[in-house]
Design a protein around this motif. Structure first.
Motif, PDB file in Angstrom:
ATOM      1  N   ALA A  68       4.199  -0.151  -4.712  1.00 16.13           N
ATOM      2  CA  ALA A  68       5.476   0.174  -3.296  1.00 16.13           C
ATOM      3  C   ALA A  68       5.383   1.900  -2.916  1.00 16.13           C
ATOM      4  CB  ALA A  68       7.210   0.009  -4.093  1.00 16.13           C
ATOM      5  N   VAL A  69       5.265   2.574  -3.537  1.00 14.37           N
ATOM      6  CA  VAL A  69       4.551   3.841  -3.272  1.00 14.37           C
ATOM      7  C   VAL A  69       3.784   3.860  -2.002  1.00 14.37           C
ATOM      8  CG1 VAL A  69       4.276   6.105  -4.025  1.00 14.37           C
ATOM      9  CG2 VAL A  69       5.735   4.833  -5.265  1.00 14.37           C
ATOM     10  N   TYR A  70       2.699   3.260  -2.850  1.00 15.14           N
ATOM     11  CA  TYR A  70       1.880   3.508  -1.872  1.00 15.14           C
ATOM     12  C   TYR A  70       1.802   2.798  -0.169  1.00 15.14           C
ATOM     13  CZ  TYR A  70      -1.796   5.788  -4.598  1.00 15.14           C
ATOM     14  OH  TYR A  70      -1.592   6.462  -5.976  1.00 15.14           O
ATOM     15  N   LYS A  71       2.600   1.601  -0.237  1.00 13.24           N
ATOM     16  CA  LYS A  71       3.170   1.009   0.649  1.00 13.24           C
ATOM     17  C   LYS A  71       3.897   2.159   1.927  1.00 13.24           C
ATOM     18  CE  LYS A  71       4.510  -3.437   2.499  1.00 13.24           C
ATOM     19  NZ  LYS A  71       6.006  -2.858   3.050  1.00 13.24           N
ATOM     20  N   ALA A  72       4.670   2.293   1.418  1.00 18.42           N
ATOM     21  CA  ALA A  72       5.319   3.178   1.912  1.00 18.42           C
ATOM     22  C   ALA A  72       5.271   4.562   2.771  1.00 18.42           C
ATOM     23  CB  ALA A  72       6.595   3.784   1.006  1.00 18.42           C
ATOM     24  N   LEU A  73       3.643   4.925   1.852  1.00 19.96           N
ATOM     25  CA  LEU A  73       2.873   6.203   2.319  1.00 19.96           C
ATOM     26  C   LEU A  73       2.054   6.052   3.266  1.00 19.96           C
ATOM     27  CD1 LEU A  73       2.484   8.356  -1.122  1.00 19.96           C
ATOM     28  CD2 LEU A  73       3.871   8.386   0.533  1.00 19.96           C
ATOM     29  N   GLY A  74       2.018   3.934   3.634  1.00 24.04           N
ATOM     30  CA  GLY A  74       1.224   3.506   4.725  1.00 24.04           C
ATOM     31  C   GLY A  74      -0.294   2.789   4.324  1.00 24.04           C
ATOM     32  N   GLY A  75      -0.513   2.678   3.050  1.00 25.02           N
ATOM     33  CA  GLY A  75      -1.387   2.396   2.451  1.00 25.02           C
ATOM     34  C   GLY A  75      -2.431   3.207   2.255  1.00 25.02           C
ATOM     35  N   TRP A  76      -3.790   3.030   2.750  1.00 26.34           N
ATOM     36  CA  TRP A  76      -4.674   3.605   2.083  1.00 26.34           C
ATOM     37  C   TRP A  76      -5.847   4.051   3.835  1.00 26.34           C
ATOM     38  CZ3 TRP A  76      -4.739  -1.049   3.301  1.00 26.34           C
ATOM     39  CH2 TRP A  76      -6.299  -2.182   4.526  1.00 26.34           C
ATOM     40  N   ARG A  77      -5.586   3.190   4.529  1.00 23.51           N
ATOM     41  CA  ARG A  77      -5.795   3.618   5.861  1.00 23.51           C
ATOM     42  C   ARG A  77      -5.814   5.398   6.246  1.00 23.51           C
ATOM     43  NH1 ARG A  77      -5.423   2.656  11.207  1.00 23.51           N
ATOM     44  NH2 ARG A  77      -7.209   2.036  12.465  1.00 23.51           N
ATOM     45  N   GLN A  78      -6.641   5.949   6.917  1.00 22.81           N
ATOM     46  CA  GLN A  78      -6.400   7.318   7.636  1.00 22.81           C
ATOM     47  C   GLN A  78      -6.445   7.007   8.719  1.00 22.81           C
ATOM     48  OE1 GLN A  78      -4.987   9.964   6.510  1.00 22.81           O
ATOM     49  NE2 GLN A  78      -4.710   9.649   4.036  1.00 22.81           N
TER      50      GLN A  78
END
Length: 473
Positions: A452-462
């Protein structure tokens, strides 16, 4: 006539720098300060590679990789990007002359009005050549349309990125939920073995006259309660397996052999977040909303341009003859240039209504963008807080489970020695099962919290540079 026409075209090119309607101005997105990121459960280090690799779980990595290739939602999003790109290319080409090749044959019989009798004559006409049409973009209607199409394309690209983030997160979430259910199922089955031993012990004691029927029936009731829970856990296990299979674009039962139970520990390190100040750049849904706003603003310019005249040039270069045999002779060469103008001078009510509609759509897009910013901040703060609290809960539940197991062992020893009654043992067993079940769930929820944290931060993609502006109108 030709010189006059060329003069008009030259003047149009000089004026082509003018485009009516509002100009969309983009500003760098503001940095944000996330209160939840200050917790000791997080670090400012950047995640290494793709965030799901931090779990060191080959099965999870394989599932996410397959989903990013074969998921049908992603295929739909890719198709929409291709469609938007084609629309953008078409809108750009609309600014240039359109040239078509063709040939015509016309045969007709009609009165000859040059004679008193009006004798009917048969005529034939052959033509072969190129037709061209060009709308002079005096007021920027086509440029605004191309601007809107470009923004739509960028919005679909951001939507694709958002879909990638969502699919990766859904795969990881369902995977950890599955592992949690599998562990709870193992806990229930192990407890069932112990309860059967206990039930046999109570039956033996009663047969020997040292126990009571109450102990036997209480033990049996507890045994059946656990047996009744197992089918529900098996249903949940099957549902998560089926969901994962569909997420990777396969039949629901295709992953059963791959998803056999295995131990998946809870994430036990400070969670690296990277630069959370750039949250609004990283969130693809925010970028998508901003690009939708840019497209809506450009369409206000398209509607505004309809208030002004449209000037077009059409022409023909080729051969024209009344005889097919002489059609390509030099004497049959022909050309024409036809300027035209159209203006909704007596239909301004309709044009202004369309303009008001486009302005309302732009206002709605602005509100949607502002809402997406607030929702992004809310989503992220909630995810950070939930993860930190889940780590705290996991530590407490682990201590509870240790104490419950110790209490259950002591209660069983004393019951066998006759110093405690069966109800004390039954309560200890119930507490121990609840604690182990809660521990399995808490471990899974910590991992779900990471997702949930990484999804909220926009995932891995820059984001790429052209995707980063967050704009105001």
């Amino acid at each position: 006539m030709v010189i006059r026409t060329l003069s008009v075209a030259l003047a149009a090119l000089v004026l082509a720098g003018c485009a009516v309607g509002p100009d969309y101005k983009a500003t760098p997105p503001p940095s944000v300060t996330l209160q939840g990121a200050q917790d000791a459960a997080f670090s400012s280090e950047s995640p290494v590679g793709q965030w799901w690799g931090q779990f060191d779980d080959p099965v999870l990595e394989s599932l996410v990789r397959d989903a990013l290739v074969a998921n049908h939602d992603l295929r739909i999003a890719v198709a929409r990007v291709k469609e938007a790109r084609s629309v953008f290319v078409e809108s750009r080409l609309d600014q240039a002359p359109h040239v078509t090749a063709g040939g015509d044959y016309d045969r007709r019989k009609q009165p000859d009005l040059s004679t008193p009798e009006g004798e009917r004559v048969l005529t034939e006409t052959y033509s072969l050549g190129f037709d061209a049409r060009w709308e002079l973009d005096l007021f920027g209607r086509q440029r605004r349309a191309a601007e809107a199409a470009r923004a739509d394309l960028q919005a679909e690209q951001a939507s694709l990125a958002d879909a990638q983030v969502t699919v990766a997160a859904e795969v990881a979430r369902n995977y950890f939920e599955l592992r949690g259910v599998q562990k709870r199922l193992n806990v229930a089955k192990d407890t069932l073995v112990n309860l059967r031993d206990t039930q046999q012990l109570t039956q033996t004691r009663w047969d020997l006259g040292a126990g009571s029927e109450l102990d036997v029936q209480s033990s049996r009731a507890r045994l059946k309660a656990i047996e009744a829970d197992i089918p529900l856990l098996e249903v949940a296990q099957a549902q998560y397996r089926h969901r994962l299979a569909v997420l990777v674009g396969r039949m629901p039962d295709a992953l059963d052999a791959m998803l056999v139970p295995k131990e998946t520990p809870a994430y036990a390190h400070a969670l690296p977040l990277g630069d959370t100040a750039e949250l609004l750049r990283q969130r693809p849904d925010v970028r998508e909303a901003e690009r939708r706003l840019a497209a809506s603003t450009a369409r206000v310019g398209v509607a505004t341009a309809d208030l002004f005249p449209r000037i077009s040039l059409s022409g023909f270069v080729g051969f024209l003859s009344g005889d097919a045999g002489s059609l390509t002779n030099s004497a049959s060469k022909a050309w024409s240039i036809t300027p035209s103008i159209s203006w909704a001078a007596f239909d301004f009510g309709t044009v202004r209504a369309r303009l008001r509609a486009s302005e309302a759509q732009a206002d709605g897009a602005l509100a949607q963008y502002e809402q997406s910013v607030l929702l992004a901040l809310e989503d992220t703060e909630n995810a950070l807080t939930a993860y930190a609290r889940r780590q705290t809960r996991l530590a407490i539940v682990a201590e509870q489970a240790d104490a419950a197991r110790r209490a259950e062992v002591l209660a069983e020893v004393r019951y066998r020695e006759g110093s405690e009654d069966f109800l004390t043992l039954l309560d200890a067993q119930r507490t121990q099962l609840a604690a182990d079940d809660a521990l399995a769930d808490a471990e899974a929820q910590v991992n779900v919290g990471v997702v949930a944290v990484y999804k909220a931060l926009g995932g891995w993609r820059q984001p790429t540079p052209e995707e980063t502006p967050v704009a105001v109108r």
